[in-house]
Design a protein around this motif. Structure first.
Motif, PDB file in Angstrom:
ATOM      1  N   ALA A 107     -11.492 -20.408 -20.522  1.00 42.48           N
ATOM      2  CA  ALA A 107     -12.729 -21.200 -20.541  1.00 42.48           C
ATOM      3  C   ALA A 107     -13.667 -20.717 -21.635  1.00 42.48           C
ATOM      4  O   ALA A 107     -13.617 -19.560 -22.065  1.00 42.48           O
ATOM      5  CB  ALA A 107     -13.424 -21.121 -19.187  1.00 42.48           C
ATOM      6  N   LEU A 137     -10.807 -18.171 -16.307  1.00 48.91           N
ATOM      7  CA  LEU A 137     -11.926 -17.566 -17.030  1.00 48.91           C
ATOM      8  C   LEU A 137     -11.550 -17.237 -18.471  1.00 48.91           C
ATOM      9  O   LEU A 137     -12.333 -17.457 -19.390  1.00 48.91           O
ATOM     10  CB  LEU A 137     -12.409 -16.295 -16.329  1.00 48.91           C
ATOM     11  CG  LEU A 137     -13.231 -16.465 -15.058  1.00 48.91           C
ATOM     12  CD1 LEU A 137     -13.453 -15.117 -14.398  1.00 48.91           C
ATOM     13  CD2 LEU A 137     -14.542 -17.141 -15.341  1.00 48.91           C
ATOM     14  N   LYS A 138     -10.346 -16.726 -18.658  1.00 51.69           N
ATOM     15  CA  LYS A 138      -9.907 -16.366 -20.008  1.00 51.69           C
ATOM     16  C   LYS A 138      -9.807 -17.598 -20.905  1.00 51.69           C
ATOM     17  O   LYS A 138     -10.114 -17.531 -22.085  1.00 51.69           O
ATOM     18  CB  LYS A 138      -8.561 -15.654 -19.958  1.00 51.69           C
ATOM     19  CG  LYS A 138      -8.639 -14.245 -19.448  1.00 51.69           C
ATOM     20  CD  LYS A 138      -7.264 -13.603 -19.429  1.00 51.69           C
ATOM     21  CE  LYS A 138      -7.323 -12.187 -18.913  1.00 51.69           C
ATOM     22  NZ  LYS A 138      -6.003 -11.555 -18.859  1.00 51.69           N
ATOM     23  N   VAL A 149     -19.891 -12.243 -14.574  1.00 51.28           N
ATOM     24  CA  VAL A 149     -19.007 -12.739 -15.634  1.00 51.28           C
ATOM     25  C   VAL A 149     -18.975 -11.755 -16.799  1.00 51.28           C
ATOM     26  O   VAL A 149     -17.913 -11.485 -17.363  1.00 51.28           O
ATOM     27  CB  VAL A 149     -19.453 -14.152 -16.105  1.00 51.28           C
ATOM     28  CG1 VAL A 149     -18.835 -14.505 -17.439  1.00 51.28           C
ATOM     29  CG2 VAL A 149     -19.081 -15.195 -15.081  1.00 51.28           C
ATOM     30  N   ARG A 203     -17.733 -20.216 -17.907  1.00 52.15           N
ATOM     31  CA  ARG A 203     -17.247 -19.127 -17.062  1.00 52.15           C
ATOM     32  C   ARG A 203     -18.093 -18.928 -15.812  1.00 52.15           C
ATOM     33  O   ARG A 203     -17.578 -18.644 -14.738  1.00 52.15           O
ATOM     34  CB  ARG A 203     -17.184 -17.829 -17.868  1.00 52.15           C
ATOM     35  CG  ARG A 203     -16.085 -17.843 -18.890  1.00 52.15           C
ATOM     36  CD  ARG A 203     -16.031 -16.583 -19.682  1.00 52.15           C
ATOM     37  NE  ARG A 203     -14.910 -16.646 -20.620  1.00 52.15           N
ATOM     38  CZ  ARG A 203     -14.685 -15.747 -21.541  1.00 52.15           C
ATOM     39  NH1 ARG A 203     -15.488 -14.706 -21.673  1.00 52.15           N
ATOM     40  NH2 ARG A 203     -13.647 -15.875 -22.342  1.00 52.15           N
ATOM     41  N   THR A 256     -17.422 -19.696 -23.029  1.00 49.94           N
ATOM     42  CA  THR A 256     -18.400 -18.759 -22.471  1.00 49.94           C
ATOM     43  C   THR A 256     -19.336 -19.427 -21.482  1.00 49.94           C
ATOM     44  O   THR A 256     -19.625 -18.884 -20.425  1.00 49.94           O
ATOM     45  CB  THR A 256     -19.207 -18.121 -23.610  1.00 49.94           C
ATOM     46  OG1 THR A 256     -18.303 -17.517 -24.518  1.00 49.94           O
ATOM     47  CG2 THR A 256     -20.153 -17.064 -23.086  1.00 49.94           C
ATOM     48  N   SER A 306     -15.556 -10.126 -17.830  1.00 50.31           N
ATOM     49  CA  SER A 306     -15.098 -10.457 -19.185  1.00 50.31           C
ATOM     50  C   SER A 306     -14.874  -9.210 -20.023  1.00 50.31           C
ATOM     51  O   SER A 306     -14.075  -9.236 -20.965  1.00 50.31           O
ATOM     52  CB  SER A 306     -16.109 -11.369 -19.882  1.00 50.31           C
ATOM     53  OG  SER A 306     -16.198 -12.598 -19.210  1.00 50.31           O
TER      54      SER A 306
END
Length: 116
Positions: A77, A74-75, A109, A82, A79, A113
């Motif tokens: 990827a 996720l970090k 997300v 995600r 936006t 995030s």
């Protein structure tokens, strides 16, 4: 039938007053039609359901043994990717459901995030 002479201006005034009242009510008074009220209620209900399901998504994230790998993904990827990563991890699929909810995934997300 003959109507009194004073009745015609009175009826015209009442009609004009009703038209002005309706215009002001719908423009500035916050009046809405039944279909608009149903649409607004449906949208608000959807938002409330998503808000109620996000904690379940977060709980699934916290109890997933592979959450560290998924968070790293996720970090890294973008936006818009995600949500798909979160759906693939299964966190947005609610217990008893067969498919993930896009709305829940988007909200989840945002919450996840915010922590990194």
């Amino acid at each position: 039938m003959n109507l009194p002479e004073w009745l015609k201006p009175g009826l015209m005034g009442a009609a004009a007053g009703a038209a002005v009242l309706a215009y002001v009510g719908f423009s500035w008074g916050g009046w809405v039609t039944g279909s608009t009220a149903e649409k607004l209620a449906s949208e608000q209900a959807q938002l409330e359901v998503v808000a109620a399901l996000v904690p379940i998504c977060l709980d699934q994230y916290q109890h997933d043994p592979n959450s560290g790998t998924t968070i790293a993904e996720l970090k890294g990827a973008s936006t818009y990717q995600r949500r798909d990563i979160l759906i693939e991890a299964g966190w947005a699929t609610m217990p008893g459901a067969t498919e993930a909810s896009n709305s829940v995934a988007n909200a989840c997300v945002r919450e996840i995030s915010a922590t990194f």
